[in-house]
Write a protein that holds these residues in place. Sequence first.
Motif, PDB file in Angstrom:
ATOM      1  N   GLN A 222     -13.934  -2.888  16.698  1.00 48.61           N
ATOM      2  CA  GLN A 222     -12.780  -3.593  16.123  1.00 48.61           C
ATOM      3  C   GLN A 222     -12.057  -4.377  17.230  1.00 48.61           C
ATOM      4  OE1 GLN A 222      -9.716  -0.857  14.922  1.00 48.61           O
ATOM      5  NE2 GLN A 222      -8.846  -2.239  13.399  1.00 48.61           N
TER       6      GLN A 222
ATOM      7  N   ASP B 145       0.758   4.819  14.620  1.00 47.85           N
ATOM      8  CA  ASP B 145       1.337   4.338  15.879  1.00 47.85           C
ATOM      9  C   ASP B 145       2.740   3.764  15.639  1.00 47.85           C
ATOM     10  OD1 ASP B 145      -0.412   2.434  14.539  1.00 47.85           O
ATOM     11  OD2 ASP B 145       0.008   1.034  16.161  1.00 47.85           O
TER      12      ASP B 145
ATOM     13  N   ARG C 117      -2.561   8.369  12.663  1.00 47.85           N
ATOM     14  CA  ARG C 117      -1.528   9.333  12.243  1.00 47.85           C
ATOM     15  C   ARG C 117      -1.709  10.676  12.936  1.00 47.85           C
ATOM     16  NH1 ARG C 117      -2.313   6.514   7.073  1.00 47.85           N
ATOM     17  NH2 ARG C 117      -0.526   5.109   6.934  1.00 47.85           N
TER      18      ARG C 117
ATOM     19  N   TYR D 241       0.776  -5.338  11.972  1.00 48.94           N
ATOM     20  CA  TYR D 241      -0.509  -4.897  12.528  1.00 48.94           C
ATOM     21  C   TYR D 241      -0.330  -3.576  13.283  1.00 48.94           C
ATOM     22  CZ  TYR D 241      -5.293  -5.260  14.118  1.00 48.94           C
ATOM     23  OH  TYR D 241      -6.629  -5.007  14.330  1.00 48.94           O
ATOM     24  N   PHE D 242      -0.033  -2.551  12.513  1.00 45.63           N
ATOM     25  CA  PHE D 242       0.095  -1.189  13.042  1.00 45.63           C
ATOM     26  C   PHE D 242      -0.014  -0.252  11.852  1.00 45.63           C
ATOM     27  CE2 PHE D 242       4.329  -2.731  12.020  1.00 45.63           C
ATOM     28  CZ  PHE D 242       4.906  -1.680  11.315  1.00 45.63           C
ATOM     29  N   THR D 243      -0.284   1.016  12.115  1.00 47.42           N
ATOM     30  CA  THR D 243      -0.409   1.977  11.019  1.00 47.42           C
ATOM     31  C   THR D 243       0.962   2.571  10.710  1.00 47.42           C
ATOM     32  OG1 THR D 243      -2.688   2.503  11.577  1.00 47.42           O
ATOM     33  CG2 THR D 243      -1.483   4.146  10.289  1.00 47.42           C
ATOM     34  N   LYS D 244       1.359   2.399   9.444  1.00 47.24           N
ATOM     35  CA  LYS D 244       2.642   2.958   8.999  1.00 47.24           C
ATOM     36  C   LYS D 244       2.608   4.472   9.233  1.00 47.24           C
ATOM     37  CE  LYS D 244       5.578   2.358   4.907  1.00 47.24           C
ATOM     38  NZ  LYS D 244       5.646   1.824   3.527  1.00 47.24           N
TER      39      LYS D 244
ATOM     40  N   ASN E 111      -6.812   4.779   9.868  1.00 44.96           N
ATOM     41  CA  ASN E 111      -5.364   5.011   9.878  1.00 44.96           C
ATOM     42  C   ASN E 111      -5.049   6.497  10.061  1.00 44.96           C
ATOM     43  OD1 ASN E 111      -4.385   2.362   9.613  1.00 44.96           O
ATOM     44  ND2 ASN E 111      -4.777   2.369   7.405  1.00 44.96           N
TER      45      ASN E 111
ATOM     46  N   GLU F 173      -9.907  -9.078  13.425  1.00 49.61           N
ATOM     47  CA  GLU F 173      -9.390  -8.539  12.157  1.00 49.61           C
ATOM     48  C   GLU F 173      -8.260  -9.414  11.608  1.00 49.61           C
ATOM     49  OE1 GLU F 173      -7.790  -4.520  12.189  1.00 49.61           O
ATOM     50  OE2 GLU F 173      -7.942  -4.405  10.004  1.00 49.61           O
TER      51      GLU F 173
ATOM     52  N   GLU G  93       2.702  -7.792  16.807  1.00 51.27           N
ATOM     53  CA  GLU G  93       2.143  -6.785  15.881  1.00 51.27           C
ATOM     54  C   GLU G  93       3.165  -6.411  14.807  1.00 51.27           C
ATOM     55  OE1 GLU G  93      -0.543  -4.179  19.087  1.00 51.27           O
ATOM     56  OE2 GLU G  93       1.483  -3.553  18.567  1.00 51.27           O
TER      57      GLU G  93
ATOM     58  N   HIS H 196       7.752  -3.876   4.278  1.00 55.01           N
ATOM     59  CA  HIS H 196       7.939  -2.448   3.983  1.00 55.01           C
ATOM     60  C   HIS H 196       7.664  -1.568   5.191  1.00 55.01           C
ATOM     61  CE1 HIS H 196       3.625  -1.252   3.770  1.00 55.01           C
ATOM     62  NE2 HIS H 196       3.457  -2.536   3.512  1.00 55.01           N
ATOM     63  N   LYS H 197       6.866  -2.086   6.147  1.00 52.51           N
ATOM     64  CA  LYS H 197       6.557  -1.283   7.339  1.00 52.51           C
ATOM     65  C   LYS H 197       7.701  -1.323   8.363  1.00 52.51           C
ATOM     66  CE  LYS H 197       1.534  -1.685   7.440  1.00 52.51           C
ATOM     67  NZ  LYS H 197       0.413  -1.761   8.369  1.00 52.51           N
TER      68      LYS H 197
HETATM   69  N1  NAD Z   1      -1.632  -2.269  17.158  1.00 52.10           N
HETATM   70  C1  NAD Z   1      -2.837  -2.102  16.784  1.00 52.10           C
HETATM   71  O1  NAD Z   1      -3.708  -2.604  17.392  1.00 52.10           O
HETATM   72  C2  NAD Z   1      -3.063  -1.311  15.539  1.00 52.10           C
HETATM   73  C3  NAD Z   1      -2.888   0.061  15.491  1.00 52.10           C
HETATM   74  C4  NAD Z   1      -3.086   0.721  14.296  1.00 52.10           C
HETATM   75  C5  NAD Z   1      -3.456  -0.004  13.173  1.00 52.10           C
HETATM   76  N2  NAD Z   1      -3.654  -1.333  13.281  1.00 52.10           N
HETATM   77  C6  NAD Z   1      -4.041  -2.125  12.116  1.00 52.10           C
HETATM   78  O2  NAD Z   1      -2.992  -2.023  11.156  1.00 52.10           O
HETATM   79  C7  NAD Z   1      -3.551  -2.047   9.856  1.00 52.10           C
HETATM   80  C8  NAD Z   1      -3.171  -0.773   9.147  1.00 52.10           C
HETATM   81  O3  NAD Z   1      -3.690  -0.777   7.839  1.00 52.10           O
HETATM   82  P1  NAD Z   1      -2.802  -0.947   6.525  1.00 52.10           P
HETATM   83  O4  NAD Z   1      -1.660  -1.863   6.794  1.00 52.10           O
HETATM   84  O5  NAD Z   1      -3.720  -1.279   5.420  1.00 52.10           O
HETATM   85  O6  NAD Z   1      -2.355   0.549   6.317  1.00 52.10           O
HETATM   86  P2  NAD Z   1      -0.939   1.297   6.408  1.00 52.10           P
HETATM   87  O7  NAD Z   1      -1.203   2.700   6.018  1.00 52.10           O
HETATM   88  O8  NAD Z   1      -0.307   1.034   7.719  1.00 52.10           O
HETATM   89  O9  NAD Z   1      -0.079   0.592   5.272  1.00 52.10           O
HETATM   90  C9  NAD Z   1      -0.537   0.650   3.955  1.00 52.10           C
HETATM   91  C10 NAD Z   1       0.283   1.658   3.153  1.00 52.10           C
HETATM   92  O10 NAD Z   1       1.603   1.162   3.065  1.00 52.10           O
HETATM   93  C11 NAD Z   1       2.159   1.463   1.773  1.00 52.10           C
HETATM   94  N3  NAD Z   1       2.525   0.173   1.146  1.00 52.10           N
HETATM   95  C12 NAD Z   1       1.715  -0.902   0.928  1.00 52.10           C
HETATM   96  N4  NAD Z   1       2.406  -1.904   0.356  1.00 52.10           N
HETATM   97  C13 NAD Z   1       3.677  -1.469   0.215  1.00 52.10           C
HETATM   98  C14 NAD Z   1       4.864  -2.059  -0.307  1.00 52.10           C
HETATM   99  N5  NAD Z   1       4.890  -3.308  -0.771  1.00 52.10           N
HETATM  100  N6  NAD Z   1       5.994  -1.326  -0.296  1.00 52.10           N
HETATM  101  C15 NAD Z   1       5.998  -0.064   0.195  1.00 52.10           C
HETATM  102  N7  NAD Z   1       4.899   0.545   0.718  1.00 52.10           N
HETATM  103  C16 NAD Z   1       3.753  -0.153   0.714  1.00 52.10           C
HETATM  104  C17 NAD Z   1       1.093   2.220   0.998  1.00 52.10           C
HETATM  105  O11 NAD Z   1       1.328   3.590   1.194  1.00 52.10           O
HETATM  106  C18 NAD Z   1      -0.188   1.823   1.712  1.00 52.10           C
HETATM  107  O12 NAD Z   1      -1.179   2.843   1.606  1.00 52.10           O
HETATM  108  C19 NAD Z   1      -5.078  -2.170  10.029  1.00 52.10           C
HETATM  109  O13 NAD Z   1      -5.388  -3.529   9.963  1.00 52.10           O
HETATM  110  C20 NAD Z   1      -5.288  -1.622  11.421  1.00 52.10           C
HETATM  111  O14 NAD Z   1      -6.449  -2.083  12.058  1.00 52.10           O
HETATM  112  C21 NAD Z   1      -3.445  -2.000  14.431  1.00 52.10           C
END
Ligand code: NAD
Length: 264
Positions: free
Chosen positions: A199, A157, A121, A151-154, A117, A204, A146, A252-253
């Motif tokens: 990946q 991306d 970022r 399915y994205f990084t908060k 992640n 996943e 997604e 939340h995302k």
């Molecule tokens: N489009 C794509 O192909 C792509 C791109 C990037 C990431 N991804 C995937 O996305 C996922 C990203 O990982 P993630 O979701 O664990 O990490 P993330 O950082 O996106 O989200 C987790 C974070 O969100 C916050 N959070 C969690 N629950 C919450 C709630 N209920 N309320 C408020 N905030 C909250 C916390 O800060 C936590 O650390 C992975 O599976 C990754 O492979 C996919």
Amino acid sequence: MIDLRFSDGELERQRDHITEFIREQVDAAGADGVVLGLSGGIDSTLTGYLAVEALGSENVHGLVLPATVSSEGNMSDAELVARDLEISYDVIEIEPIVDSLLSVYPEAEGDREAVGNARARVRGVLNYLVANHESRLVLGTGNRSEAAVGYFTKYGDGAVDCHPIGNLYKGQVRQLARHVGVPEELAAKTATAELWADQTDEDELGISYETLDDILATHIDGPLSVAATARLLEVDEETVERVRGMYERSGHKRDVPPAPDPLE
Ligand SMILES: NC(=O)c1ccc[n+]([C@@H]2O[C@H](COP(=O)([O-])OP(=O)(O)OC[C@H]3O[C@@H](n4cnc5c(N)ncnc54)[C@H](O)[C@@H]3O)[C@@H](O)[C@H]2O)c1
Ligand SMILES: Nc1ncnc2c1ncn2[C@@H]1O[C@H](COP(=O)(O)O)[C@@H](O)[C@H]1O
Ligand SMILES: O=P(O)(O)OP(=O)(O)O
């Protein structure tokens, strides 16, 4: 399975609708064009094609941002897309930046998800460095599938100014890509976040995009219950429940971060 494909007429309307959306976003912001990350994948490729149609190649700046886990094939496809579109682009290796983060916080070393992640970022930070400097907007490349399951990084991306293909399910992304002339090798490519080695999205997520799209259209965005969706699509109720769970847990995302109401 249900057939979510657009007709030819609908594909043309989507193309016009999205290119108009991109122009409106840029005009409303008074920006001088857009920046987007090119990964060699289908989402960023389609978004790049539509941005060039909307704004002209001189107003689109691509960033190809390899990490050590990026495959050479994807990075060379990303450059190929930029060259085919005749847009300006930079190639910037991100691993030294990720390493510098780990040098100040070594506790996260080896944490695949946290480091993966962080890669997303770091890319977001670079997108905005260029956007600020060139008075451009950052185009997101996320699609409806997604977004629905988070399915994205908060703030990775997900840190963008708008989502031009955010109204399309993944299968529809591939269909529109073919319609606007994206080469078949790219349109048919396996989706991967490439945040860590080997990946793939479907591994996943534990579900094919075909099934995910159908469940989203029928149950999450549509009116059918879990049981009716499972019967219609001939999948287990547990699969539908699992998608519903991913949708609910990732709210939340998609929302603006909350704050307490002001006290009277
Ligand atoms: N489009 C794509 O192909 C792509 C791109 C990037 C990431 N991804 C995937 O996305 C996922 C990203 O990982 P993630 O979701 O664990 O990490 P993330 O950082 O996106 O989200 C987790 C974070 O969100 C916050 N959070 C969690 N629950 C919450 C709630 N209920 N309320 C408020 N905030 C909250 C916390 O800060 C936590 O650390 C992975 O599976 C990754 O492979 C996919
Ligand atoms: N290597 C990359 N270079 C530039 N931009 C990238 C790269 N990898 C990912 N991106 C951007 O992030 C989104 C989402 O990525 P996924 O591959 O789906 O995780 C992608 O569309 C690019 O805009
Ligand atoms: O976001 P992209 O362009 O990397 O596409 P995909 O997720 O299909 O790899």
